[in-house]
Design a protein around this motif. Structure first.
Motif, short mmCIF file in Angstrom:
data_model
loop_
_atom_site.label_atom_id
_atom_site.label_comp_id
_atom_site.label_asym_id
_atom_site.label_seq_id
_atom_site.Cartn_x
_atom_site.Cartn_y
_atom_site.Cartn_z
N ASP A 76 0.84 -1.20 0.00
CA ASP A 76 0.00 0.00 0.00
C ASP A 76 0.88 1.26 0.00
OD1 ASP A 76 -2.26 -1.53 0.02
OD2 ASP A 76 -3.04 -0.79 1.94
N GLY A 77 0.35 2.32 -0.60
CA GLY A 77 1.00 3.63 -0.54
C GLY A 77 2.26 3.73 -1.38
N THR A 78 2.32 3.04 -2.52
CA THR A 78 3.53 3.10 -3.36
C THR A 78 3.86 4.52 -3.79
OG1 THR A 78 2.18 2.60 -5.31
CG2 THR A 78 3.32 0.76 -4.28
N HIS A 79 2.84 5.37 -3.90
CA HIS A 79 3.03 6.74 -4.38
C HIS A 79 3.51 7.69 -3.29
CE1 HIS A 79 -0.91 6.58 -2.55
NE2 HIS A 79 -0.86 7.89 -2.43
N LEU A 80 3.46 7.26 -2.04
CA LEU A 80 3.79 8.15 -0.92
C LEU A 80 5.31 8.23 -0.69
CD1 LEU A 80 1.09 6.94 1.63
CD2 LEU A 80 1.04 9.04 0.25
N PRO A 81 5.81 9.39 -0.22
CA PRO A 81 7.24 9.47 0.12
C PRO A 81 7.63 8.40 1.13
CG PRO A 81 6.25 11.65 0.15
CD PRO A 81 5.12 10.68 -0.03
N ARG A 82 6.76 8.15 2.10
CA ARG A 82 6.97 7.07 3.07
C ARG A 82 5.67 6.27 3.16
NH1 ARG A 82 7.88 7.24 9.58
NH2 ARG A 82 7.94 4.99 9.82
N PRO A 83 5.64 5.10 2.52
CA PRO A 83 4.43 4.26 2.62
C PRO A 83 4.18 3.84 4.06
CG PRO A 83 5.83 3.53 0.82
CD PRO A 83 6.63 4.53 1.61
N PRO A 84 2.96 3.40 4.37
CA PRO A 84 2.67 2.96 5.73
C PRO A 84 3.59 1.81 6.15
CG PRO A 84 0.69 2.91 4.35
CD PRO A 84 1.82 3.26 3.47
N ASP A 85 3.97 1.80 7.44
CA ASP A 85 4.78 0.71 7.96
C ASP A 85 3.95 -0.55 8.13
OD1 ASP A 85 7.26 2.19 8.32
OD2 ASP A 85 6.18 3.28 9.88
N TYR A 86 2.71 -0.37 8.57
CA TYR A 86 1.82 -1.51 8.80
C TYR A 86 0.45 -1.23 8.18
CZ TYR A 86 5.30 -3.11 12.10
OH TYR A 86 6.48 -3.53 12.67
N VAL A 87 -0.22 -2.30 7.82
CA VAL A 87 -1.59 -2.22 7.33
C VAL A 87 -2.44 -3.13 8.21
CG1 VAL A 87 -3.16 -2.72 5.41
CG2 VAL A 87 -0.91 -1.72 4.95
N ALA A 88 -3.57 -2.61 8.66
CA ALA A 88 -4.54 -3.41 9.41
C ALA A 88 -5.80 -3.54 8.55
CB ALA A 88 -4.87 -2.75 10.74
N LEU A 89 -6.28 -4.75 8.39
CA LEU A 89 -7.52 -5.02 7.67
C LEU A 89 -8.50 -5.69 8.62
CD1 LEU A 89 -6.12 -6.53 4.33
CD2 LEU A 89 -6.96 -4.21 4.69
N GLY A 90 -9.74 -5.25 8.58
CA GLY A 90 -10.78 -5.86 9.40
C GLY A 90 -11.98 -6.18 8.54
N CYS A 91 -12.56 -7.36 8.74
CA CYS A 91 -13.69 -7.80 7.92
C CYS A 91 -15.01 -7.44 8.59
CB CYS A 91 -13.61 -9.31 7.71
SG CYS A 91 -14.92 -9.95 6.66
N ILE A 92 -15.80 -6.65 7.90
CA ILE A 92 -17.15 -6.31 8.35
C ILE A 92 -18.13 -7.36 7.83
CG2 ILE A 92 -18.95 -4.55 8.32
CD1 ILE A 92 -16.28 -3.69 9.69
N SER A 93 -17.98 -7.72 6.55
CA SER A 93 -18.88 -8.69 5.92
C SER A 93 -18.09 -9.53 4.93
CB SER A 93 -20.01 -7.93 5.22
OG SER A 93 -20.80 -8.81 4.46
N PRO A 94 -17.96 -10.85 5.16
CA PRO A 94 -17.21 -11.69 4.24
C PRO A 94 -18.00 -11.97 2.97
CG PRO A 94 -18.14 -13.04 5.96
CD PRO A 94 -18.49 -11.61 6.30
N PRO A 95 -17.31 -12.30 1.88
CA PRO A 95 -18.01 -12.64 0.63
C PRO A 95 -18.66 -14.02 0.77
CG PRO A 95 -15.67 -12.99 0.36
CD PRO A 95 -15.86 -12.38 1.71
N SER A 96 -19.58 -14.32 -0.13
CA SER A 96 -20.22 -15.64 -0.10
C SER A 96 -19.25 -16.72 -0.60
CB SER A 96 -21.50 -15.63 -0.95
OG SER A 96 -21.22 -15.22 -2.27
#
Length: 198
Positions: free
Chosen positions: A53-73
Motif C-alpha cells: 500500500d501507498g507506493t506513491h507516498l514518500p513514506r508508505p505505511p509501515d503496517y496495514v490493518a484489515l478488518g472484515c465487516i462482511s465476508p463474501p459468499s
C-alpha cells in the motif's frame, strides 16, 4: 513472532498494536484519521495482484490493518507474500534496477496520469514498494523488469492466506509483506487502517 491469544477489546488501538508488534518498537506520537475512498479496483470482485500500500507516498505505511465487516459468499481470500523470500530469486541486474530511485507511481484518483516523485522499489532496510497496477515504466528496460518481477510474484506460494469471516482482523508489515486478494462472489466489506511507527 509469537502473537497473544487475544487482544482485549477494551484496549485502545495504540495499546493493541503495541502488544502485537512489541511495545519497544512502537511509539505513537499522533494518530491521524483521514477517511479515504479506496481505488476503483478495490470496488470490483476481481482478483488483485500482490502489492504494497501507498507506493506513491514518500513514506508508505509501515503496517496495514484489515478488518472484515462482511465476508463474501465465496472466495475473496487475502494472501501475503514475504518480500524477503522474493529478493534472493531476483537476477543480479534485476535487483540493481529495482534499487535505483527512478520508478514512478501513478497517484490515486480519477486522473491516472499524475505521477509521484520517483522512488526505489527495493529500499534500505529491506523495504519493498510495489504495485504493477500503479507503476508508470519510463522505458523498455523497466517494463521488462516489472513483467519479470510480476511473474515471480505470481509463481510464489503465499506465506499466509486469510479466508475472511466476520470480525476477523489482520495486521501485517507493509514494508516487507506484499498482499493481494482472490476474486470473489457476493459482497465483501473490509476496513483498512494505515499505521506509521518510528
Amino acid at each position: 513472532m509469537d502473537l497473544p491469544e487475544t487482544v482485549d477489546a477494551s484496549d485502545s488501538w495504540q495499546n493493541s498494536v503495541r502488544k502485537l508488534i512489541g511495545s519497544d518498537k512502537v511509539t505513537v506520537h499522533h494518530w491521524r484519521i483521514e477517511p479515504t475512498q479506496a481505488g476503483p479496483l478495490a470496488h470490483t470482485r476481481r482478483s488483485m495482484s500482490a502489492h504494497t500500500d501507498g507506493t506513491h507516498l514518500p513514506r508508505p505505511p509501515d503496517y496495514v490493518a484489515l478488518g472484515c465487516i462482511s465476508p463474501p459468499s465465496f472466495g475473496g481470500a487475502t494472501f501475503l507474500l514475504d518480500g524477503h523470500d522474493l529478493i534472493p530469486k531476483l537476477r543480479v541486474g534485476m535487483a540493481a534496477a529495482l534499487r535505483e530511485p527512478r520508478w514512478y507511481w501513478r497517484l490515486p484518483g480519477a486522473d491516472r496520469t499524475r505521477l509521484a516523485a520517483p522512488r526505489a522499489v527495493l529500499a534500505e532496510f529491506g523495504r519493498i514498494r510495489w504495485w504493477r497496477f500503479a507503476l508508470w515504466p519510463v522505458d523498455g528496460v523497466q517494463e521488462s523488469v516489472a513483467d519479470e518481477l510480476d511473474t515471480i510474484l505470481i509463481q510464489q506460494q503465499p506465506s499466509v492466506k486469510v479466508e475472511w469471516t466476520s470480525q476477523c482482523a489482520l495486521l501485517f508489515d507493509n514494508a516487507r509483506m506484499l498482499h493481494g486478494r482472490e476474486a470473489f462472489d457476493g459482497s465483501r466489506v473490509l476496513r483498512r487502517a494505515h499505521l506509521w511507527v518510528n
